[in-house]
Motif scaffolding. Sequence first.
Motif, PDB file in Angstrom:
ATOM      1  N   ARG A   1       0.783  -1.235   0.000  1.00  0.00           N
ATOM      2  CA  ARG A   1       0.000   0.000   0.000  1.00  0.00           C
ATOM      3  C   ARG A   1       0.813   1.282   0.000  1.00  0.00           C
ATOM      4  O   ARG A   1       0.331   2.318  -0.446  1.00  0.00           O
TER       5      ARG A   1
ATOM      6  N   ASP B   1      -5.569   5.767   0.955  1.00  0.00           N
ATOM      7  CA  ASP B   1      -4.313   5.684   0.200  1.00  0.00           C
ATOM      8  C   ASP B   1      -3.473   6.947   0.356  1.00  0.00           C
ATOM      9  O   ASP B   1      -2.262   6.864   0.533  1.00  0.00           O
TER      10      ASP B   1
ATOM     11  N   ARG C   1      -5.769  -1.907   6.383  1.00  0.00           N
ATOM     12  CA  ARG C   1      -6.343  -2.123   5.051  1.00  0.00           C
ATOM     13  C   ARG C   1      -7.303  -1.009   4.650  1.00  0.00           C
ATOM     14  O   ARG C   1      -7.448  -0.715   3.474  1.00  0.00           O
TER      15      ARG C   1
END
Length: 168
Positions: A56, A111, A107
Amino acid sequence: MFSRYLLAAVTVTAALLAPATTAPAARRLDPDAAFLRTAHQGNLAQIALGRITVRRATDPAIRRLGARFAADSVRLDLAVRAAARSLDIELDQEPNSTVQQSIMVYRSAPDADFDQFFVSSQAMLHDQAARVVRTELNDGDEVAARRIAQRTLTVIRKHRAVLGHFGQ
């Protein structure tokens, strides 16, 4: 929005590092056993969170850091498992619900904020882990557990030094 995720990380981190208070009657409840169980769950968390970070993070340095934290935790957990076996201490084979919650928080972090979230949450996690380790070093009496605690503290210090380069 970032502060909401940081608050969630703090909550998860605090819960993750709290010693287990409910355990089957057959489990040892001494400080060394509690430390090894907590260290094992912390390692499971770091392995998962590091792997998530590799996927990520946008900054290649943060991705490398996630990989390093995961790899260091794999090595530490091998020692934790060996010590637990030698002391006849039962460890959970799977991440507990708190570790699973921390994985979900990582999770679901946005972003755009992930790299900063990783650095901030890892700084807090490492600081809290250091307190758990120092408790073992002060209160534990099993040589195997104390050796792992000392080794873990060395890794924590190295990780914190690297996190310091990112402003934490």
